[in-house]
Design a protein around this motif. Sequence first.
Motif: not given
Length: 106
Positions: A21, A23, A25, A57, A60, A76, A86, A88-90
């Motif tokens: 996934n 995830g 950082g 992405a 959520a 986000g 949501t 930002y994870q990337d």
Amino acid sequence: SSGGASSSSSGGASSSGGASNGGGGSGGLAGENGDTVEERLAGSSSSSLRVHSAHLARCAECLAYINGYCAFERSGWICALCGAMTGYQDSRYTRAATRANLNELQ
């Protein structure tokens, strides 16, 4: 109309298994050769690069994929389907200049 491959990705394309996934950082997702998405973008035309759905992405709340109809804020993105914010994870989604070149947002 040239019947070439369309950007409509159906989740079951050939993949080498073990999809993560992503995830962690740091911004770059490692490819098969250990290169990041940014390095692959720099080395090839963006129209020929495909991103596997495991690297996109997701909202959520409703789990929709990020797309060009989403609104982007400093902290986000806002889902175009359910309106949820949501984070930002990337890092490739954080800058407008980078987002303009991403196939999944076209």
